[in-house]
Design an enzyme around this catalytic site. Structure first.
Site, PDB file in Angstrom:
ATOM      1  N   LYS A  13       1.065  -1.199   0.213  1.00  0.00           N
ATOM      2  CA  LYS A  13       0.181  -0.169   0.060  1.00  0.00           C
ATOM      3  C   LYS A  13       0.960   1.086   0.048  1.00  0.00           C
ATOM      4  CE  LYS A  13      -2.183  -1.330   3.820  1.00  0.00           C
ATOM      5  NZ  LYS A  13      -1.352  -2.484   4.179  1.00  0.00           N
ATOM      6  N   ARG A  88     -10.197   0.636   8.500  1.00  0.00           N
ATOM      7  CA  ARG A  88      -9.609  -0.928   8.815  1.00  0.00           C
ATOM      8  C   ARG A  88     -10.611  -1.831   9.666  1.00  0.00           C
ATOM      9  NH1 ARG A  88      -3.806   0.351   8.524  1.00  0.00           N
ATOM     10  NH2 ARG A  88      -2.378  -1.415   9.393  1.00  0.00           N
ATOM     11  N   ARG A 127      12.057  -4.612   4.670  1.00  0.00           N
ATOM     12  CA  ARG A 127      11.775  -3.130   4.476  1.00  0.00           C
ATOM     13  C   ARG A 127      12.643  -2.225   5.440  1.00  0.00           C
ATOM     14  NH1 ARG A 127       5.764  -1.557   5.255  1.00  0.00           N
ATOM     15  NH2 ARG A 127       5.974  -2.412   7.238  1.00  0.00           N
ATOM     16  N   ARG A 160      11.306  -0.201  11.108  1.00  0.00           N
ATOM     17  CA  ARG A 160       9.891  -0.074  11.943  1.00  0.00           C
ATOM     18  C   ARG A 160      10.025  -0.777  13.190  1.00  0.00           C
ATOM     19  NH1 ARG A 160       4.826   0.786   8.230  1.00  0.00           N
ATOM     20  NH2 ARG A 160       3.713  -0.436   9.766  1.00  0.00           N
ATOM     21  N   ARG A 171       0.076  -8.513  13.629  1.00  0.00           N
ATOM     22  CA  ARG A 171      -0.631  -7.535  12.539  1.00  0.00           C
ATOM     23  C   ARG A 171      -1.561  -8.324  11.617  1.00  0.00           C
ATOM     24  NH1 ARG A 171       4.494  -4.425  10.824  1.00  0.00           N
ATOM     25  NH2 ARG A 171       3.191  -3.662   9.433  1.00  0.00           N
TER      26      ARG A 171
HETATM   27  P1  AP5 Z   1       4.750  -1.460   1.906  1.00  0.00           P
HETATM   28  O1  AP5 Z   1       4.493  -0.531   0.541  1.00  0.00           O
HETATM   29  O2  AP5 Z   1       5.385  -0.534   2.907  1.00  0.00           O
HETATM   30  O3  AP5 Z   1       3.532  -2.314   2.526  1.00  0.00           O
HETATM   31  P2  AP5 Z   1       2.159  -1.903   3.255  1.00  0.00           P
HETATM   32  O4  AP5 Z   1       1.133  -2.443   2.530  1.00  0.00           O
HETATM   33  O5  AP5 Z   1       2.123  -0.348   3.182  1.00  0.00           O
HETATM   34  O6  AP5 Z   1       2.656  -2.340   4.759  1.00  0.00           O
HETATM   35  P3  AP5 Z   1       2.373  -1.747   6.015  1.00  0.00           P
HETATM   36  O7  AP5 Z   1       3.168  -2.488   6.931  1.00  0.00           O
HETATM   37  O8  AP5 Z   1       2.947  -0.317   6.035  1.00  0.00           O
HETATM   38  O9  AP5 Z   1       0.905  -1.785   6.312  1.00  0.00           O
HETATM   39  P4  AP5 Z   1       0.212  -1.727   7.637  1.00  0.00           P
HETATM   40  O10 AP5 Z   1      -1.287  -1.593   7.004  1.00  0.00           O
HETATM   41  O11 AP5 Z   1       0.767  -2.999   8.752  1.00  0.00           O
HETATM   42  O12 AP5 Z   1       0.741  -0.439   8.386  1.00  0.00           O
HETATM   43  P5  AP5 Z   1       0.459   0.883   8.795  1.00  0.00           P
HETATM   44  O13 AP5 Z   1       1.493   1.877   8.890  1.00  0.00           O
HETATM   45  O14 AP5 Z   1      -0.763   1.249   7.937  1.00  0.00           O
HETATM   46  O15 AP5 Z   1       5.656  -2.786   1.380  1.00  0.00           O
HETATM   47  C1  AP5 Z   1       6.313  -3.611   2.193  1.00  0.00           C
HETATM   48  C2  AP5 Z   1       7.737  -4.031   1.707  1.00  0.00           C
HETATM   49  O16 AP5 Z   1       7.623  -4.626   0.542  1.00  0.00           O
HETATM   50  C3  AP5 Z   1       8.541  -2.966   1.533  1.00  0.00           C
HETATM   51  O17 AP5 Z   1       9.852  -3.190   1.650  1.00  0.00           O
HETATM   52  C4  AP5 Z   1       8.255  -2.573  -0.157  1.00  0.00           C
HETATM   53  O18 AP5 Z   1       9.513  -2.321  -0.804  1.00  0.00           O
HETATM   54  C5  AP5 Z   1       8.253  -4.264  -0.630  1.00  0.00           C
HETATM   55  N1  AP5 Z   1       7.274  -4.373  -1.609  1.00  0.00           N
HETATM   56  C6  AP5 Z   1       6.266  -3.488  -1.960  1.00  0.00           C
HETATM   57  N2  AP5 Z   1       5.402  -4.246  -3.035  1.00  0.00           N
HETATM   58  C7  AP5 Z   1       6.261  -5.089  -3.471  1.00  0.00           C
HETATM   59  C8  AP5 Z   1       6.322  -5.910  -4.500  1.00  0.00           C
HETATM   60  N3  AP5 Z   1       5.167  -6.007  -5.461  1.00  0.00           N
HETATM   61  N4  AP5 Z   1       7.114  -6.657  -4.754  1.00  0.00           N
HETATM   62  C9  AP5 Z   1       8.137  -6.900  -3.875  1.00  0.00           C
HETATM   63  N5  AP5 Z   1       8.144  -6.221  -2.834  1.00  0.00           N
HETATM   64  C10 AP5 Z   1       7.591  -5.238  -2.674  1.00  0.00           C
HETATM   65  O19 AP5 Z   1      -0.139   0.571  10.264  1.00  0.00           O
HETATM   66  C11 AP5 Z   1       0.740   0.358  11.201  1.00  0.00           C
HETATM   67  C12 AP5 Z   1      -0.125   0.463  12.634  1.00  0.00           C
HETATM   68  O20 AP5 Z   1      -0.767   1.536  12.790  1.00  0.00           O
HETATM   69  C13 AP5 Z   1      -1.149  -0.709  12.576  1.00  0.00           C
HETATM   70  O21 AP5 Z   1      -0.617  -1.963  12.958  1.00  0.00           O
HETATM   71  C14 AP5 Z   1      -1.979   0.114  13.765  1.00  0.00           C
HETATM   72  O22 AP5 Z   1      -1.604  -0.540  14.991  1.00  0.00           O
HETATM   73  C15 AP5 Z   1      -2.060   1.350  13.220  1.00  0.00           C
HETATM   74  N6  AP5 Z   1      -2.954   1.810  12.505  1.00  0.00           N
HETATM   75  C16 AP5 Z   1      -2.667   2.397  11.392  1.00  0.00           C
HETATM   76  N7  AP5 Z   1      -4.031   2.591  10.707  1.00  0.00           N
HETATM   77  C17 AP5 Z   1      -5.126   2.047  11.642  1.00  0.00           C
HETATM   78  C18 AP5 Z   1      -6.612   2.248  11.516  1.00  0.00           C
HETATM   79  N8  AP5 Z   1      -7.207   2.772  10.544  1.00  0.00           N
HETATM   80  N9  AP5 Z   1      -7.085   1.729  12.681  1.00  0.00           N
HETATM   81  C19 AP5 Z   1      -6.390   1.390  13.834  1.00  0.00           C
HETATM   82  N10 AP5 Z   1      -5.037   1.210  13.800  1.00  0.00           N
HETATM   83  C20 AP5 Z   1      -4.322   1.750  12.766  1.00  0.00           C
END
Ligand code: AP5
Length: 220
Positions: A13, A88, A127, A160, A171
């Site tokens: 994402k 979410r 990552r 992270r 997660r």
């Molecule tokens: P990346 O693009 O970073 O993946 P992502 O989907 O953004 O993963 P996140 O871990 O950031 O998602 P998340 O939803 O768990 O975290 P968030 O920050 O929202 O890609 C990952 C890796 O793979 C990278 O190294 C990239 O280079 C590589 N990659 C990407 N695409 C690729 C491909 N096609 N092929 C190969 N490699 C690839 O949330 C964090 C925390 O915040 C949550 O756990 C929660 O505690 C809180 N939070 C956030 N939003 C909410 C909400 N709405 N409600 C409640 N809590 C929330």
């Protein structure tokens, strides 16, 4: 336009969001980035959400919803918003719908990224992110030109604190239990499109753009 990116941790994402925003002229709102920025600044909100994030739990709906809906008021000159990581839960999705309805808007399209759990762990543990510009790298799939240095602003890259194997497992479980049911919610609204996110980042991006262009005919 309101475009939502739905998908498990590590689905891509954060990788796709800036490209989509640049191409479609949308303002990116990433709930994880917003919450991490509060943590870094040490604000009361940052202190309040820190435990939930580092343990792989969701931040309570009321907190996230208020933060995100406040930001959703101003597209800052763009044609709409791309929401990454929000909503979410069913409660968040309903609050978002209600807020948009009051402005005569709605979620136009939800791109649901599909990746097997086995792929996720390798993606997440490899990552590295830039704490300054939030750019996302991967040691193997998308390395920076200089080891552990951001290509854009030369900041040292970081791992992270929630990107450890046990926290990733938590997660993922949280995703399947609380977030994946939103696929049905949006399918019933006729706005869900699934994307195979196991392909290369360029292929995933091309497919997403193809879907957006076929589904969205220029509404606001
Ligand atoms: P990346 O693009 O970073 O993946 P992502 O989907 O953004 O993963 P996140 O871990 O950031 O998602 P998340 O939803 O768990 O975290 P968030 O920050 O929202 O890609 C990952 C890796 O793979 C990278 O190294 C990239 O280079 C590589 N990659 C990407 N695409 C690729 C491909 N096609 N092929 C190969 N490699 C690839 O949330 C964090 C925390 O915040 C949550 O756990 C929660 O505690 C809180 N939070 C956030 N939003 C909410 C909400 N709405 N409600 C409640 N809590 C929330």
């Amino acid at each position: 336009m309101i475009l939502v990116l739905l998908g498990p941790p590590g689905a891509g994402k954060g990788t796709q969001a800036p490209r989509l925003c640049a191409d479609l002229d949308l303002r990116q709102l990433s709930s994880g980035d917003v919450l991490r920025a509060e943590k870094r600044k040490g604000t009361p909100l940052g202190d309040q959400v820190a435990w939930f994030m580092v343990s792989g739990n969701l931040v309570p709906d009321a907190i996230v919803t208020e933060v995100m809906l406040t930001q959703l008021k101003d597209p800052a000159g763009h044609r709409g918003f791309l929401l990454d990581g929000f909503p979410r839960t069913a409660t968040q999705a309903e609050s978002l719908d209600k807020s948009l309805r009051s402005k005569g808007k709605r979620v136009n399209l939800v791109l649901s990224l599909q990746v097997a759990d086995e792929v996720i762990v390798e993606r997440i543990t490899g990552r590295r992110i830039c704490p300054t510009c939030a750019r996302v790298y991967h040691l193997r799939y998308h390395p920076p030109a200089q080891l552990d240095i951001c290509d854009v602003d030369q900041s040292p890259l970081i791992l992270r604190d929630d990107d450890t194997v046990p926290v990733v497992a938590k997660r993922l479980a949280t995703y399947h239990e609380m977030t994946q049911p939103l696929e049905m919610y949006y399918r019933e609204q006729g706005v869900l499109a699934e994307v195979d996110a196991a392909q290369s980042p360029d292929e995933v991006f091309a497919r997403m753009i193809e879907i957006v262009r076929s589904r969205w005919e220029g509404g606001s």
